[in-house]
Design a protein around this motif. Structure first.
Motif, short mmCIF file in Angstrom:
data_model
loop_
_atom_site.label_atom_id
_atom_site.label_comp_id
_atom_site.label_asym_id
_atom_site.label_seq_id
_atom_site.Cartn_x
_atom_site.Cartn_y
_atom_site.Cartn_z
N HIS A 26 0.08 4.53 9.61
CA HIS A 26 0.54 4.88 8.27
C HIS A 26 -0.46 4.51 7.19
O HIS A 26 -0.51 5.14 6.14
N CYS A 41 1.01 4.05 -2.98
CA CYS A 41 0.27 5.28 -2.72
C CYS A 41 1.15 6.46 -2.30
O CYS A 41 0.68 7.59 -2.26
N VAL A 42 2.38 6.17 -1.95
CA VAL A 42 3.28 7.25 -1.49
C VAL A 42 4.44 7.34 -2.47
O VAL A 42 5.11 6.35 -2.76
N THR A 88 -10.71 6.30 2.01
CA THR A 88 -9.43 6.00 2.64
C THR A 88 -9.50 4.71 3.47
O THR A 88 -10.58 4.30 3.91
N LEU A 111 -4.14 6.50 3.56
CA LEU A 111 -3.96 6.03 2.18
C LEU A 111 -5.30 5.72 1.54
O LEU A 111 -6.25 5.34 2.23
N GLY A 114 -5.01 1.01 -2.00
CA GLY A 114 -3.83 0.40 -1.40
C GLY A 114 -4.08 -0.96 -0.80
O GLY A 114 -3.15 -1.65 -0.40
N ALA A 123 0.84 -1.21 0.00
CA ALA A 123 0.00 0.00 0.00
C ALA A 123 0.87 1.26 0.00
O ALA A 123 0.63 2.20 -0.76
N LEU A 124 1.90 1.26 0.84
CA LEU A 124 2.74 2.46 0.92
C LEU A 124 3.50 2.68 -0.39
O LEU A 124 3.63 3.82 -0.86
#
Lengths: 262, 527
Positions: free
Chosen positions: B167, B152-153, B193, B171, B175, B148-149
């Motif tokens: 964290h 999405c980041v 989200t 998101l 994610g 997911a991170l």
């Protein structure tokens, strides 16, 4: 961690303290909630075999056995030998039994059931074994007792009413019967058919009839000796799995252990 | 390690000259004709968008180079990168997807070699960048959270241990690796989200969405294990033995089996994995010559060719294990138990044992109060019982979110999944959803099929005043209910039951129901 004798010894001592070592200092199983009115330390020696003779369907013997096993298991697994194939997981979960810790064995024959119980009782990783035995030879009864002693857990044999007169090698023999009550509470009468004297609570002098109020048909007489004839009463809440001891033998009735942690 | 638009990156790596052109990767067999799936920046500037039909691309921007996707080549290239990525971790695998775009690395204990997780991320990004790859990186406690991170980041992110939920909250729900249908439904409900998903009760999540959502949430939060399958796959772990002459003597076969399982154990220990499945093959010749060779690994099951070319038969004994093990003694014991029950039709000319499925042996610090020996003993007991009684007879129960009593639980073989018997950090979502915190009471015994009852009279509330079960009559002193349970028509025969708890004058308690206001049945007992 394995192989360090000091750490292993320390771990053993902590386990003993947490499982409330019995009078002899050996490892014991804490079952105070159910057998507190009878047992001196509220514990059974590890490796005990408890025979529970029921009064037929709906009498409460399976519930009693499962709750006893739940308390005795600790972090170890519970084995349920479901010969009749009637064990109902949602009902057990409702009593606060963690199904993650339960391994269910569903043998198709009595011989397979006996073998499964025997092997499970011998296993050090098993905290309690619960199983129904319609018929059990005396020699097989003894083998189960020896298996429990080897494994160190608690064996709980559920037997029919007809087994009352059979020869048994169980550490403790109990006879359960449901009680009618004036309210909706579920009450069972537990009669101790046999219990070793060394484990027994000493009898109080001039004990009154311990039948609690509101209970009809209670027997309540206390007879000395090897625990034979001692009777106490339990109230089981099917909604929460809480168990209360109802008897003049206990100092006060109290909730023993909630099934669902707050 | 997420490689955005991987098919395009792979194409541009294979054909660097395309980097100077506007390029798009096309899905040739999409519904309603070929469509663009990925396009380069130059193609985007030319007005091309993902999802655009190629006919429209040709009309809008005829200079864009269109290339058909090649999933096989994409996977090969990613597998090659996995081998290269082993410089960061000894355990690298591809994400479990039809068209993977990510590499999964288990960097537990590896960060120290790079001076910390942040340095590891910086170095990985630099080295991949220098090699021409566009990669997005993330480190987290679980595969799901890292995925997911990374998706999405933009910047490389290392979520500190134990802070996964914090964290994940901001998101987007994409994610969570959800299917299109679930994403659309969430969007329709205004849930954008992952943090908003956290706010729903788990029972509601399972009731309103399919189990994929709860499964992905469990994986992201570490309540359900997700295993990285290492790539490239290492050679199978196996050992084989060929007899100089056909053997029928069981003790000889046992001795050979012991030796083979010892060899397996050594290989498992060297690879630091445990066996979750084990298989033993026994070969015998259907005809002379006396000497023949066992088939090499990879030969089709049950058959082989001897030196003389004759067909050979044999027996295959396979089994799963409750817990990954490296113990040769345990493997031997399990296989011996099976071998002893097999009737060998002919003399044996060869044997082999192999491990089709392995799992890493967890190296968690042992619990001080719960010796590992107890866990091992339980695992062996379950394996032995499953072996002798059958895996369908040694089961674990799982609750199910179903109102119909006989469907409110499932049994699964205990050796299918070697879950520890000790406490978990938290319950899985499915478990929480299915397990009523304080639901209606249920008996501890339920008959496999309801038993028809003969009843007389009626109490206030609708319960019978008396019933006969078998040869015995029961007088009812009190009752609770009714509890109406009914199921939808799509289940099959309609279920509409009014359940009552009956207490007899003797104190026994039973669970009965009335079906469609006519027949009465006994279903369970509060025994």
């Amino acid at each position: 961690m394995a192989g360090n004798p000091k750490i292993e010894e320390l771990a053993r001592r902590i386990r003993e303290m947490e499982t409330r070592a019995g009078p002899s200092g050996e490892r014991a199983v804490g079952v105070s909630g159910f057998l507190g009115p009878v047992l001196a330390e509220g514990t059974l020696p590890a490796g005990s075999l408890v025979e529970v003779i029921g009064a037929g369907e709906g009498s409460g013997s399976w519930t009693f056995a499962l709750l006893l096993a739940r308390d005795a298991c600790g972090p170890r697994a519970m084995i349920v030998v479901d010969t009749q194939r009637t064990f109902y997981p949602p009902g057990a979960a409702g009593l606060g039994i963690d199904l993650e810790r339960v391994v269910l064995i569903r043998p198709r024959t009595a011989a397979a059931a006996f073998s499964a119980m025997n092997r499970s009782l011998r296993c050090a990783g098993v905290g309690a074994v619960v199983g129904w035995c319609e018929r059990l030879k005396a020699s097989d009864n003894q083998r189960l007792r020896l298996a429990a002693e080897e494994g160190g857990g608690l064996g709980i044999l559920l037997r029919p009413a007809e087994a009352r007169g059979e020869r048994s090698f169980a550490t403790i023999r109990l006879e359960l019967a449901p009680l009618a009550s004036e309210d909706r509470s579920r009450r069972v009468r537990v009669k101790v058919l046999r219990c070793p004297g060394a484990l027994l609570l000493p009898l109080a002098p001039l004990a009154p009839d311990p039948s609690p109020p509101g209970v009809s048909g209670g027997e309540g007489r206390r007879i000395g000796g090897e625990g034979g004839g001692r009777t106490f009463f339990l109230e089981i809440d099917d909604e929460t799995g809480d168990v209360r001891v109802l008897s003049a033998l206990a100092a006060a009735t109290a909730v023993v252990r909630p099934a669902h942690p707050a | 390690m997420y490689f955005p638009h991987w098919p395009l990156q792979r194409l541009l790596c294979d054909r660097p000259t395309l980097r100077e052109q506007a390029t798009a990767v096309v899905e040739p067999h999409a519904a309603r004709g070929p469509k663009v799936r990925h396009c380069s920046r130059r193609a985007l500037e030319a007005g091309v968008k993902p999802g655009m039909p190629t006919a429209e691309v040709n009309a809008l921007a005829p200079g864009v180079h269109l290339e058909e996707e090649d999933p096989r080549r994409d996977r090969e290239a990613l597998t090659g990168l996995a081998a290269w990525a082993e410089r960061f971790s000894p355990l690298v695998g591809l994400e479990d997807a039809e068209e993977p775009e990510c590499l999964l690395l288990d960097v537990s204990g590896c960060a120290a070699c790079f001076g910390g997780e942040e340095n590891l991320l910086r170095r990985a990004r630099r080295e991949f960048g220098e090699a021409g790859w566009w990669v997005r990186l993330a480190i987290a406690d679980t595969v799901g959270a890292a995925w997911a991170l990374a998706h999405c980041v933009e910047e490389p992110t290392a979520a500190p241990a134990g802070e996964t939920e914090r964290h994940l909250g901001p998101l987007p729900v994409e994610g969570l690796r959800l299917g299109e249908g679930t994403r659309e439904l969430l969007d329709h409900l205004g849930i954008r989200t992952i943090g908003q998903v956290f706010g729903f009760s788990r029972r509601d999540l399972a009731a309103r969405f399919d189990l994929e959502l709860v499964r992905r949430l469990d994986q992201a939060l570490g309540r359900r294990a997700e295993v990285i399958q290492p790539h490239p796959l290492k050679p199978e772990i196996e050992a084989a033995w060929e007899f100089e002459y056909p053997v029928e003597h069981l003790p000889t076969l046992k001795a050979v089996l012991e030796r083979l399982t010892e060899e397996l154990a050594e290989k498992l220990q060297r690879r630091r994995v445990g066996a979750r499945e084990v298989e033993c093959r026994v070969w015998y010749a259907r005809s002379t010559p006396a000497r023949s060779s066992p088939s090499p690994p990879g030969t089709p099951k049950g058959e082989g060719r001897g030196e003389g070319g004759q067909k050979r038969g044999g027996v295959v004994l396979g089994m799963g294990l409750f817990r990954a093990t490296q113990s040769g003694e345990h493997l031997c014991g399990m296989l011996l138990g099976r071998l002893e029950r097999v009737r060998l039709e002919e003399a044996v000319v060869g044997m082999s044992v192999r491990v089709p499925r392995v799992e890493p042996i967890p190296e968690n610090q042992g619990d001080f109060l719960e010796p590992a020996a107890d866990e091992e003993a339980l695992a062996r007991l379950v394996d032995q019982l499953s072996n002798s009684l059958g895996k369908e007879e040694v089961v674990r129960a799982e609750l199910a979110a179903d109102h119909q009593p006989e469907h409110a639980y499932r049994y699964a073989p205990a050796i299918r999944e070697g879950r520890k018997a000790e406490r978990r950090k938290g319950r899985t979502i499915a478990e929480i959803v299915a397990r009523p915190e304080r639901g209606p009471i249920r008996p501890v015994k339920l008959w496999p099929s309801p038993v028809s009852l003969q009843v007389w009279g009626m109490l206030a509330g609708g319960a019978p005043a008396r019933f006969r079960w078998g040869s015995q009559d029961y007088d009812v002193a009190d009752s609770w209910g009714p509890e109406r349970i009914e199921t939808g028509w799509w289940r099959g025969p309609e279920v509409r039951r009014d359940y009552f708890v009956l207490r007899t004058r003797r104190g026994s308690r039973f669970w009965v129901f009335r079906q469609a206001e006519a027949r009465w049945y006994l279903h369970g007992a509060f025994d």
